[in-house]
Design a protein around this motif. Sequence first.
Motif, PDB file in Angstrom:
ATOM      1  N   GLY A  84      -0.624 -42.820  -9.423  1.00  0.00           N
ATOM      2  CA  GLY A  84       0.313 -43.936  -9.297  1.00  0.00           C
ATOM      3  C   GLY A  84       0.337 -44.420  -7.867  1.00  0.00           C
ATOM      4  O   GLY A  84       0.555 -43.637  -6.934  1.00  0.00           O
ATOM      5  N   GLY A  85       0.131 -45.716  -7.672  1.00  0.00           N
ATOM      6  CA  GLY A  85      -0.021 -46.254  -6.322  1.00  0.00           C
ATOM      7  C   GLY A  85       1.203 -46.922  -5.753  1.00  0.00           C
ATOM      8  O   GLY A  85       1.110 -47.583  -4.716  1.00  0.00           O
ATOM      9  N   GLY A  86       2.383 -46.748  -6.377  1.00  0.00           N
ATOM     10  CA  GLY A  86       3.583 -47.418  -5.913  1.00  0.00           C
ATOM     11  C   GLY A  86       4.372 -46.615  -4.901  1.00  0.00           C
ATOM     12  O   GLY A  86       3.879 -45.647  -4.304  1.00  0.00           O
ATOM     13  N   ASP A  87       5.636 -47.024  -4.722  1.00  0.00           N
ATOM     14  CA  ASP A  87       6.490 -46.384  -3.724  1.00  0.00           C
ATOM     15  C   ASP A  87       6.785 -44.930  -4.062  1.00  0.00           C
ATOM     16  O   ASP A  87       6.826 -44.077  -3.168  1.00  0.00           O
ATOM     17  CB  ASP A  87       7.804 -47.158  -3.589  1.00  0.00           C
ATOM     18  CG  ASP A  87       7.608 -48.497  -2.889  1.00  0.00           C
ATOM     19  OD1 ASP A  87       6.606 -48.650  -2.168  1.00  0.00           O
ATOM     20  OD2 ASP A  87       8.455 -49.387  -3.063  1.00  0.00           O
ATOM     21  N   THR A  88       6.997 -44.629  -5.354  1.00  0.00           N
ATOM     22  CA  THR A  88       7.253 -43.244  -5.729  1.00  0.00           C
ATOM     23  C   THR A  88       6.042 -42.377  -5.431  1.00  0.00           C
ATOM     24  O   THR A  88       6.167 -41.236  -4.971  1.00  0.00           O
ATOM     25  CB  THR A  88       7.631 -43.146  -7.220  1.00  0.00           C
ATOM     26  OG1 THR A  88       8.780 -43.963  -7.475  1.00  0.00           O
ATOM     27  CG2 THR A  88       7.951 -41.713  -7.608  1.00  0.00           C
ATOM     28  N   GLY A  89       4.859 -42.923  -5.683  1.00  0.00           N
ATOM     29  CA  GLY A  89       3.641 -42.196  -5.344  1.00  0.00           C
ATOM     30  C   GLY A  89       3.545 -41.934  -3.851  1.00  0.00           C
ATOM     31  O   GLY A  89       3.175 -40.834  -3.419  1.00  0.00           O
ATOM     32  N   THR A 129      -4.687 -36.867  -2.408  1.00  0.00           N
ATOM     33  CA  THR A 129      -5.403 -38.026  -2.928  1.00  0.00           C
ATOM     34  C   THR A 129      -4.471 -38.800  -3.849  1.00  0.00           C
ATOM     35  O   THR A 129      -3.841 -38.224  -4.734  1.00  0.00           O
ATOM     36  CB  THR A 129      -6.655 -37.603  -3.713  1.00  0.00           C
ATOM     37  OG1 THR A 129      -7.482 -36.779  -2.883  1.00  0.00           O
ATOM     38  CG2 THR A 129      -7.444 -38.819  -4.182  1.00  0.00           C
ATOM     39  N   GLN A 130      -4.381 -40.103  -3.624  1.00  0.00           N
ATOM     40  CA  GLN A 130      -3.533 -40.961  -4.455  1.00  0.00           C
ATOM     41  C   GLN A 130      -4.408 -41.883  -5.292  1.00  0.00           C
ATOM     42  O   GLN A 130      -5.268 -42.590  -4.755  1.00  0.00           O
ATOM     43  CB  GLN A 130      -2.572 -41.781  -3.589  1.00  0.00           C
ATOM     44  CG  GLN A 130      -1.554 -42.576  -4.391  1.00  0.00           C
ATOM     45  CD  GLN A 130      -0.552 -43.295  -3.499  1.00  0.00           C
ATOM     46  OE1 GLN A 130      -0.764 -43.457  -2.303  1.00  0.00           O
ATOM     47  NE2 GLN A 130       0.562 -43.734  -4.076  1.00  0.00           N
ATOM     48  N   LEU A 131      -4.214 -41.859  -6.598  1.00  0.00           N
ATOM     49  CA  LEU A 131      -5.026 -42.643  -7.532  1.00  0.00           C
ATOM     50  C   LEU A 131      -4.229 -43.831  -8.071  1.00  0.00           C
ATOM     51  O   LEU A 131      -3.041 -43.707  -8.358  1.00  0.00           O
ATOM     52  CB  LEU A 131      -5.483 -41.775  -8.703  1.00  0.00           C
ATOM     53  CG  LEU A 131      -6.183 -40.453  -8.374  1.00  0.00           C
ATOM     54  CD1 LEU A 131      -6.580 -39.750  -9.679  1.00  0.00           C
ATOM     55  CD2 LEU A 131      -7.396 -40.679  -7.479  1.00  0.00           C
ATOM     56  N   THR A 152       1.029 -34.892  -9.422  1.00  0.00           N
ATOM     57  CA  THR A 152       2.316 -35.537  -9.698  1.00  0.00           C
ATOM     58  C   THR A 152       2.063 -36.889 -10.354  1.00  0.00           C
ATOM     59  O   THR A 152       1.197 -37.652  -9.917  1.00  0.00           O
ATOM     60  CB  THR A 152       3.143 -35.723  -8.419  1.00  0.00           C
ATOM     61  OG1 THR A 152       2.434 -36.570  -7.500  1.00  0.00           O
ATOM     62  CG2 THR A 152       3.422 -34.381  -7.755  1.00  0.00           C
ATOM     63  N   LEU A 153       2.815 -37.161 -11.398  1.00  0.00           N
ATOM     64  CA  LEU A 153       2.692 -38.404 -12.151  1.00  0.00           C
ATOM     65  C   LEU A 153       3.773 -39.371 -11.667  1.00  0.00           C
ATOM     66  O   LEU A 153       4.965 -39.140 -11.876  1.00  0.00           O
ATOM     67  CB  LEU A 153       2.847 -38.145 -13.648  1.00  0.00           C
ATOM     68  CG  LEU A 153       1.961 -37.040 -14.234  1.00  0.00           C
ATOM     69  CD1 LEU A 153       2.223 -36.887 -15.729  1.00  0.00           C
ATOM     70  CD2 LEU A 153       0.486 -37.342 -13.973  1.00  0.00           C
TER      71      LEU A 153
END
Length: 487
Positions: free
Chosen positions: A289-294, A310-312, A396-397
Amino acid sequence: MADPKGFLNHGREVAKSRPVEVRLKDWNEVYVPGSLLPIISKQAGRCMDCGIPFCHNGCPLGNLIPEWNDYAYREDWAAASDRLHATNNFPEFTGRLCPAPCESACVLGINQPAVTIKNVEVSIIDKAWETGDVAARAPERLSGKTVAVIGSGPAGLAAAQQLTRAGHTVAVYERADRIGGLLRYGIPEFKMEKRHINRRIEQMRAEGTRFRTGVEIGVDLKATDLKKRYDAVVIAAGATTARDLPVPGRDLNGVHQAMEYLPLANKVQEGDFVAPPISAEGKHVVVIGGGDTGADCVGTAHRQGAASVTQLEIMPRPNDERHPLAQPWPTFPMLYKVTSAHEEGGERVYSVSTTHFEGDEDGNVQWLHLTEVEFVDGKLTAKPGTERKIPAQLVTLAMGFTGTDRENGLVEQFGLELDERGNVARDADFQTNVPGVFVAGDAGRGQSLIVWAIAEGRSAARGVDRFLTGASDLPAPIRPTDRSLMV
């Protein structure tokens, strides 16, 4: 107008961040304390006091931005705080957490960097707290009416404060052990230290608002019983049903929703744990997840000592700058952002989709298998021959939320109707199909920004006040059907 030549003589200058190697050793806010005040007067002076200030429409709260920019330029902090609070109950929250759609709508932003509205806002409110200009405003008289607010996030707190000041007796119910909702346990300490919540809660207590923690409506107290106790109810329980990833290996140990991971790190800062039960220490971490929570997960993993992060993101990498046709001014554009968490390290990968997880013989996740994707005939499609795997010992999702909680019985016990998106349906006064029961924030709107949550709470409070008394002088900045200024 603050400074007629301010936007010509001064460039955009923002708050300074502490060095990465320093801030990763603690959980304090990332910005250098006091770095804004020496520059903020000139920055506020860049405001052009436009004849039609589009920043008003960029922000759903209708903040009087040119007015408090003028006061900040003149360093009249008391007046600036007064104008700021005229439309926003919690500017210290929005000044730290909001992505600032007001700046995207700034007229100066057409051909220059926009005014640093968010920095001016947080400077005003921090100065107001420092000088004692933020005081409790208890009502002059009580109405004799009672209101229960379910949920203590920004929407619930805004509704509660507005209704308390209108003279109603308000009790806020929160299922967690502390007040604040996602502000408390979903937002990491390095983005907003929780002392900002605590002093607002004390202000609200002094005004007469009551708080009940550790009570989940629908479980600990039936919704029908709650309705009998109060003259009106405001549901501000958020959209807490997280979007899941139903792929093989999802049940392996080490694969968690972001809201299972982030609150535990915050509880360490509250003193509840010495170490978090779920930790990134020494692990290869993957955030989906590429948003703010991510990004919050990324920053948290860095501070816990992850071996790699790593952020996907399944969508393509956004543009660096606004496209004049696809995302014209003054809309809120979807741009490539480098948050404080991204400055601290890690890799960001776009246009990829997770196919499955692979674990060891003990059932612990070890690898994440993914494939590159592209749009074909308007649909995301896997690109053949691009499959690969990356190490993943903690996943983490952070893929967003799909609606309000249906498992605790609140929706069914009240008998609430939902709209086609799974949100609680409401009328023009924010009232549900059940008379006397109102809904505000993400529970009715769906996942949104903090400024929309506060605007919803303020608007719903007006509906409740009118329901209880027949009329209301409370402001209502938005309608339930209003949406962000986006393409």
